[in-house]
Design a protein around this motif. Structure first.
Motif, PDB file in Angstrom:
ATOM      1  N   LYS A   1       0.860  -1.174   0.000  1.00 41.63           N
ATOM      2  CA  LYS A   1       0.000   0.000   0.000  1.00 41.63           C
ATOM      3  C   LYS A   1       0.899   1.228   0.000  1.00 41.63           C
ATOM      4  CE  LYS A   1      -3.604   2.436   2.582  1.00 41.63           C
ATOM      5  NZ  LYS A   1      -4.452   2.438   3.815  1.00 41.63           N
ATOM      6  N   ALA A   2       0.718   2.088  -0.997  1.00 46.70           N
ATOM      7  CA  ALA A   2       1.554   3.289  -1.105  1.00 46.70           C
ATOM      8  C   ALA A   2       1.212   4.259   0.021  1.00 46.70           C
ATOM      9  CB  ALA A   2       1.345   3.946  -2.459  1.00 46.70           C
ATOM     10  N   ILE A   3       2.259   4.754   0.703  1.00 50.32           N
ATOM     11  CA  ILE A   3       2.061   5.764   1.746  1.00 50.32           C
ATOM     12  C   ILE A   3       2.858   7.027   1.431  1.00 50.32           C
ATOM     13  CG2 ILE A   3       1.512   4.097   3.540  1.00 50.32           C
ATOM     14  CD1 ILE A   3       4.386   4.352   4.537  1.00 50.32           C
ATOM     15  N   GLY A   4       3.520   7.036   0.297  1.00 50.36           N
ATOM     16  CA  GLY A   4       4.300   8.177  -0.145  1.00 50.36           C
ATOM     17  C   GLY A   4       4.688   7.984  -1.592  1.00 50.36           C
ATOM     18  N   ALA A   5       5.421   8.944  -2.138  1.00 51.50           N
ATOM     19  CA  ALA A   5       5.794   8.868  -3.550  1.00 51.50           C
ATOM     20  C   ALA A   5       6.636   7.629  -3.854  1.00 51.50           C
ATOM     21  CB  ALA A   5       6.552  10.126  -3.948  1.00 51.50           C
TER      22      ALA A   5
ATOM     23  N   PHE B   1       3.827 -15.912   4.224  1.00 53.59           N
ATOM     24  CA  PHE B   1       4.685 -17.046   3.913  1.00 53.59           C
ATOM     25  C   PHE B   1       3.871 -18.324   3.716  1.00 53.59           C
ATOM     26  CE2 PHE B   1       7.217 -13.884   6.052  1.00 53.59           C
ATOM     27  CZ  PHE B   1       8.360 -13.840   5.279  1.00 53.59           C
ATOM     28  N   GLU B   2       4.552 -19.389   3.326  1.00 55.03           N
ATOM     29  CA  GLU B   2       3.882 -20.653   3.035  1.00 55.03           C
ATOM     30  C   GLU B   2       3.141 -21.208   4.250  1.00 55.03           C
ATOM     31  OE1 GLU B   2       3.514 -22.037   0.197  1.00 55.03           O
ATOM     32  OE2 GLU B   2       4.936 -20.968  -1.059  1.00 55.03           O
ATOM     33  N   ASP B   3       3.616 -20.890   5.454  1.00 49.35           N
ATOM     34  CA  ASP B   3       2.941 -21.355   6.667  1.00 49.35           C
ATOM     35  C   ASP B   3       1.901 -20.352   7.156  1.00 49.35           C
ATOM     36  OD1 ASP B   3       4.556 -19.318   7.549  1.00 49.35           O
ATOM     37  OD2 ASP B   3       5.832 -20.571   8.811  1.00 49.35           O
ATOM     38  N   ASN B   4       1.594 -19.341   6.295  1.00 46.88           N
ATOM     39  CA  ASN B   4       0.583 -18.307   6.562  1.00 46.88           C
ATOM     40  C   ASN B   4       0.982 -17.319   7.658  1.00 46.88           C
ATOM     41  OD1 ASN B   4      -1.296 -19.152   4.568  1.00 46.88           O
ATOM     42  ND2 ASN B   4      -1.993 -20.791   5.929  1.00 46.88           N
ATOM     43  N   LYS B   5       2.223 -17.369   8.119  1.00 45.43           N
ATOM     44  CA  LYS B   5       2.702 -16.336   9.037  1.00 45.43           C
ATOM     45  C   LYS B   5       2.958 -15.061   8.250  1.00 45.43           C
ATOM     46  CE  LYS B   5       4.650 -19.595  12.348  1.00 45.43           C
ATOM     47  NZ  LYS B   5       5.867 -20.086  13.022  1.00 45.43           N
ATOM     48  N   VAL B   6       2.859 -13.909   8.952  1.00 47.54           N
ATOM     49  CA  VAL B   6       2.929 -12.614   8.279  1.00 47.54           C
ATOM     50  C   VAL B   6       4.047 -11.770   8.871  1.00 47.54           C
ATOM     51  CG1 VAL B   6       1.687 -10.485   7.721  1.00 47.54           C
ATOM     52  CG2 VAL B   6       0.460 -12.673   7.785  1.00 47.54           C
ATOM     53  N   LEU B   7       4.863 -11.198   7.999  1.00 52.84           N
ATOM     54  CA  LEU B   7       5.889 -10.242   8.393  1.00 52.84           C
ATOM     55  C   LEU B   7       5.523  -8.893   7.781  1.00 52.84           C
ATOM     56  CD1 LEU B   7       9.712 -10.728   8.445  1.00 52.84           C
ATOM     57  CD2 LEU B   7       8.769  -8.734   7.308  1.00 52.84           C
ATOM     58  N   ASN B   8       5.259  -7.908   8.618  1.00 49.82           N
ATOM     59  CA  ASN B   8       4.954  -6.552   8.149  1.00 49.82           C
ATOM     60  C   ASN B   8       6.248  -5.788   7.937  1.00 49.82           C
ATOM     61  OD1 ASN B   8       2.002  -6.758   8.406  1.00 49.82           O
ATOM     62  ND2 ASN B   8       2.426  -6.895  10.602  1.00 49.82           N
ATOM     63  N   PHE B   9       6.280  -4.944   6.923  1.00 52.47           N
ATOM     64  CA  PHE B   9       7.515  -4.231   6.608  1.00 52.47           C
ATOM     65  C   PHE B   9       7.204  -2.909   5.921  1.00 52.47           C
ATOM     66  CE2 PHE B   9       6.448  -6.773   2.920  1.00 52.47           C
ATOM     67  CZ  PHE B   9       6.702  -5.938   1.849  1.00 52.47           C
ATOM     68  N   THR B  10       8.221  -2.066   5.831  1.00 52.24           N
ATOM     69  CA  THR B  10       8.147  -0.871   5.000  1.00 52.24           C
ATOM     70  C   THR B  10       9.135  -1.041   3.853  1.00 52.24           C
ATOM     71  OG1 THR B  10       9.792   0.250   6.394  1.00 52.24           O
ATOM     72  CG2 THR B  10       7.472   0.656   6.886  1.00 52.24           C
ATOM     73  N   TYR B  11       8.787  -0.452   2.728  1.00 51.04           N
ATOM     74  CA  TYR B  11       9.637  -0.553   1.535  1.00 51.04           C
ATOM     75  C   TYR B  11       9.867   0.835   0.980  1.00 51.04           C
ATOM     76  CZ  TYR B  11      10.953  -1.482  -3.333  1.00 51.04           C
ATOM     77  OH  TYR B  11      11.593  -1.487  -4.555  1.00 51.04           O
ATOM     78  N   ASP B  12      11.137   1.200   0.916  1.00 54.33           N
ATOM     79  CA  ASP B  12      11.560   2.451   0.303  1.00 54.33           C
ATOM     80  C   ASP B  12      12.331   2.085  -0.963  1.00 54.33           C
ATOM     81  OD1 ASP B  12      13.053   4.758  -0.470  1.00 54.33           O
ATOM     82  OD2 ASP B  12      12.879   5.562   1.546  1.00 54.33           O
TER      83      ASP B  12
END
Length: 485
Positions: A230-234, A243-254
């Motif tokens: 989800k875009a939060i900036g330019a 993941f394959e075991d349905n666990k979730v890792l939240n992250f930010t991407y620049d």
């Protein structure tokens, strides 16, 4: 009876006659339309040495090789193409409806209808597959495209603004999957383009979701199934890696500096679990529990439970590092050593003896599957290991490592000759009856071996732990576990 039959025929004939004359105008219009249809309309692809394309439009315009706009007139088999003050004259012939032959004064061109080459989706996929093979030096087993509208994917699939700005909202757009052997699949966004010669060509790029999926999988060695952005900036996004075991890792991407896990508890647990799985081997970690300190949300502490039931304390101080650490005590070293060496040697390894050294690390004696003599190493549960500098010991360790990297063959024997206290030369003998000259350096942590000789492919193996090398770089930047390329 004859009279009645005659009356019946006469009556029905009048009805048929009436319908015939009412349908006649429509029939004549249909014939006129068929007669006026231009057999040249559409795009034709050159199948002679000159190649290129020629596209005949309904308004008596013709586009040659995708760029040159001209006018044309067609009368029977006579074709005139007008360009500025020039006029080209051709005799045309349509063979089997799909092949066009144009014969001029000193030229004879041959074309085939573009449509018979397959649908645009099929042709774009075929061309893209070949482009990936040439550009990326990969050999995709398949490229599958499906046509989509921009509105369908606008909020779920992300790619560059330069690509987005050139997409016709009503035009054709394709979402594709590229399958490459022994590599994660890639997702691409494709729009229709043309070469300088007017031939159909894909304009494409990998989606951000696909880039991140493969980047995160490679970084933490845990198979990522889905990426949500989800875009939060330019140029900045919030993301979730599932993941394959349905666990979730939240992250930010620049887009400039890469991805960074968020500091919430579920994400820290997934990251910690992946770290230990990478370090100690797939399926070795049963459970990870991490909890932030009430007075310090950047400091996590918890427990890693291994598949054999061993439990090890683990801490993460995110103000200093993204690497989880375990206590440097005897109980921890005993708990994790067998997992570490089984993973590193790709052979079952059992601890025979372990003792603490003056520097605080441990000398470990191991029984390794298919190795006659015990192997001796200096081990630190956080920083890795290096071999005890004895020729026979080094030979056995190098034999394990070379066999692990050799794929279809294995190394049966390694003979070493000491050149100095820290350097050896030797020969590795393979099960394939091949042999390689090798050079070995063993200066405590600086342990490496290398294949040498003419036409030998370098195969340097360093036992300085990769995660420790990454940590040195991360300490300079405190940017997280991975930078974008």
């Amino acid at each position: 009876m004859t009279y009645l039959w005659a009356r019946f025929l006469d009556k029905n004939f009048c009805i048929m006659k009436k319908y015939f004359y009412s349908l006649l105008p429509l029939f004549l219009l249909f014939l006129a339309a068929c007669n006026s249809q231009n057999v040249l309309h559409g795009t034709w692809v050159g199948i002679d040495d000159k190649g290129g394309t020629i596209e005949f439009l309904p308004d008596n315009k013709v586009i040659v090789d995708g760029v040159s706009n001209r006018e044309y007139e067609l009368s029977g088999k006579d074709l005139l193409i007008k360009w500025l003050s020039f006029t080209e004259e051709y005799k045309i012939e349509i063979l089997s409806k799909d092949t066009l032959v144009m014969t001029g004064f000193d030229v004879r061109r041959k074309f085939i209808r573009e449509s018979v080459l397959g649908t645009k989706t099929e042709r774009l996929a075929m061309i893209l597959k070949e482009e990936i093979r040439k550009i990326k030096k990969l050999s995709p087993t398949s490229v599958v495209l499906r046509e989509v509208k921009l509105a369908e994917i606008e909020d779920t699939i992300h790619f560059s603004e330069s690509m987005r700005n050139k997409i016709d909202k009503e035009g054709a757009l394709y979402l594709g999957e590229v399958i490459v052997p022994k590599s994660p699949s890639a997702q691409v966004i494709v729009r229709e383009g043309r070469t300088k010669g007017g031939l159909l060509a894909p304009i494409w790029e990998e989606t951000y979701e696909s880039i991140l999926k493969n980047m995160i999988t490679e970084s933490i060695k845990k198979q990522c199934k889905t990426i949500k952005l989800k875009a939060i900036g330019a140029a900045i996004y919030d993301g979730a890696a599932i993941f394959e075991d349905n666990k979730v890792l939240n992250f930010t991407y620049d887009k400039k500096s890469g991805w960074l896990p968020k500091k919430d508890q579920p994400s820290i647990e997934v990251f910690t679990e992946a770290y230990f799985l990478n370090r100690f081997g797939t399926h070795t970690v049963k459970r990870v529990r991490m909890t932030p300190k009430p007075d310090n949300i950047l400091f996590y502490e918890g427990e890693v439970e291994f598949s054999g039931g061993e439990k090890v304390v683990v801490v993460m101080d995110l103000a200093k590092s993204w690497l989880p650490t375990v206590p440097n005590d005897l109980a921890t070293a005993q708990a994790v050593a067998s997992y570490r060496f089984t993973n590193d040697f790709a052979r079952t390894s059992k601890v025979l003896n372990i003792k603490q050294m003056p520097a605080g690390d441990y000398q470990v004696e191991l029984q390794v599957d298919r190795i006659d003599r015990p192997i001796k190493v200096i081990f630190d549960a956080n920083q890795g290991w290096y071999p005890v500098n004895e020729p026979q010991n080094l030979s056995e360790i190098i034999k394990c490592q070379m066999s692990k990297s050799a794929n279809t063959v294995f190394v049966e024997k390694v003979d070493l000759i000491r050149k100095s206290e820290k350097e050896y030369i030797g020969v590795a003998y393979y099960s394939s009856k091949d042999r390689k000259d090798i050079k070995v350096i063993c200066d405590k942590q600086k342990f490496s071996w290398e294949i040498i000789g003419q036409n030998a492919q370098s195969n340097l193996k360093s036992q300085v732990p990769p995660e420790l090398l990454k940590q040195l770089e991360m300490d300079k930047q405190t940017r997280g576990p991975r930078k974008a390329n």
